[in-house]
Design a protein around this motif. Structure first.
Motif, mmCIF file in Angstrom:
data_model
loop_
_atom_site.group_PDB
_atom_site.id
_atom_site.type_symbol
_atom_site.label_atom_id
_atom_site.label_comp_id
_atom_site.label_asym_id
_atom_site.label_seq_id
_atom_site.Cartn_x
_atom_site.Cartn_y
_atom_site.Cartn_z
ATOM 1 N N GLU A 1 39.416 0.247 -13.267
ATOM 2 C CA GLU A 1 39.446 0.574 -14.694
ATOM 3 C C GLU A 1 40.828 0.237 -15.264
ATOM 4 N N TYR B 1 31.813 -0.357 -27.492
ATOM 5 C CA TYR B 1 31.866 -0.179 -26.044
ATOM 6 C C TYR B 1 30.550 -0.507 -25.370
ATOM 7 N N ASN C 1 43.205 -0.061 -18.839
ATOM 8 C CA ASN C 1 43.288 0.387 -20.225
ATOM 9 C C ASN C 1 44.670 0.124 -20.799
ATOM 10 N N TYR D 1 38.876 -2.368 -19.926
ATOM 11 C CA TYR D 1 37.931 -3.256 -19.247
ATOM 12 C C TYR D 1 37.759 -2.786 -17.810
ATOM 13 N N ASN D 2 36.499 -2.716 -17.359
ATOM 14 C CA ASN D 2 36.175 -2.306 -15.994
ATOM 15 C C ASN D 2 35.781 -3.520 -15.159
ATOM 16 N N ARG E 1 31.260 -2.001 -19.481
ATOM 17 C CA ARG E 1 32.312 -2.883 -18.972
ATOM 18 C C ARG E 1 33.590 -2.845 -19.790
ATOM 19 N N PHE E 2 33.479 -2.648 -21.084
ATOM 20 C CA PHE E 2 34.674 -2.722 -21.925
ATOM 21 C C PHE E 2 34.617 -1.671 -23.033
ATOM 22 N N CYS E 3 35.756 -1.450 -23.670
ATOM 23 C CA CYS E 3 35.815 -0.588 -24.850
ATOM 24 C C CYS E 3 36.957 -1.045 -25.739
ATOM 25 N N CYS F 1 25.800 -3.578 -26.312
ATOM 26 C CA CYS F 1 26.938 -2.705 -26.614
ATOM 27 C C CYS F 1 26.550 -1.747 -27.729
#
Length: 314
Positions: A214, A162, A216, A203-204, A165-167, A112
């Protein structure tokens, strides 16, 4: 007379401490997150440019409209990012033009990246007198023949963690809580900016190379203003088209569509269907965005080095 007009009349008539939502809202916040978190500067592709236009509460006279332009990128092998942006926000007789520059430092981890960013803002705030509706047409406190202007300097700050896959993002806009002071026929009026705190979680998911889901969550807190909580789900097909829906707490349901062409360009549109009491007076809100995002260098094997450039249009 609208609530906005009454609010702006008070600016001319007595000093104020205005404690409410003072910045524009974006339904496509996930695609426009560079505008609300300077730490996102340089976290997408090498060069990323975006133009956004929002018409809010269509049907209201003097309803908010917002136009934004921004460009950002990363350099020094991805360790830093820099960007410039321009925002014009109009509400009734008020017009705020915001110009700024952002910088972010990126720390890479095995799976990440953590980014910390700051942005400096200059805002030209103007109030057009002849667009203000008065209870008393001969009110001595208000000169409708002039355009009253003020300048404001402020900062934004943020953090962003991030990968593909995620942020997770946290930002504070109007960090300095600056003020805009207007000269009036009877003295001065002051609008004080307050902290706008934004939290973003994403999160994807994907079990098929052709599809990506996706998800959010976006939250916005401003003291004495309604708390904003928004959930957005978009499904992407072959990184070419997407469609989705947003649910904004006690306010609206929004629908999203987007299309990517020539690999580096994307156009997207969203429509807000109001579910609040405002639905009686407005047909909703429209927002459209055009993106140009590209990587322009390659590694020795001819492949684009996108280890941490996998955000693309997200």
């Amino acid at each position: 007379m609208s609530i906005h007009h009454r609010f702006l009349i008070l600016i001319f008539t007595l000093p104020l401490l205005v404690n409410a939502q003072q910045l524009p809202y974006y339904t496509q916040y996930r695609s426009n997150d560079f505008m609300i978190n300077p730490a996102i500067t340089g976290t997408k592709r090498i060069i990323d440019a975006r133009i956004n236009y929002r018409m809010q509460w269509v049907g209201y006279e003097g309803a908010p409209s917002t136009a934004t332009m921004g460009i950002n990128g990363r350099f020094l092998k991805g360790t830093m990012g820099a960007g410039l942006y321009l925002i014009q926000d109009k509400i009734g007789p008020s017009n705020q033009t915001n110009m700024g520059g952002s910088y972010a430092y990126h720390i890479k981890f095995p799976d990440c990246e953590l980014s910390a960013g700051v942005a400096g803002n200059y805002t030209n705030y103007s109030l057009v007198g002849n667009k203000i509706t008065l209870f008393d047409p001969v009110d001595p406190a208000i000169d409708q023949s002039i355009v009253n202007k003020a300048s404001v300097i402020d900062l934004n700050s943020g953090l962003y963690l991030y990968n593909d896959r995620f942020c997770m993002g946290l930002s504070v806009l109007h960090t300095l809580k600056s003020s805009a002071t207007f000269k009036t026929p009877t003295g001065e009026g002051t609008v004080k900016y307050f902290n706008h705190i934004y939290l973003q979680l994403g999160y994807n998911m994907s079990n098929n190379n052709d599809y990506r889901w996706e998800n959010n969550i976006f939250a916005n807190y401003v003291a004495a203003a309604p708390f904003v909580l928004d959930y957005t789900m978009r499904v992407h097909y072959k990184e070419m088209v997407f469609a989705g829906v947003s649910i904004r707490l006690k306010d609206a349901v929004a629908f999203h569509v987007g299309y990517t062409f020539f690999d580096n360009f994307q156009v997207s549109y969203s429509y807000d269907l109001l579910i609040s009491k405002l639905r009686k007076y407005s047909i909703g809100s429209h927002e459209i965005m055009l993106v140009y995002s590209t990587n322009f260098y390659k590694t020795k094997n001819g492949r684009v080095n996108d280890r941490f450039l996998n955000q693309k249009f997200r």
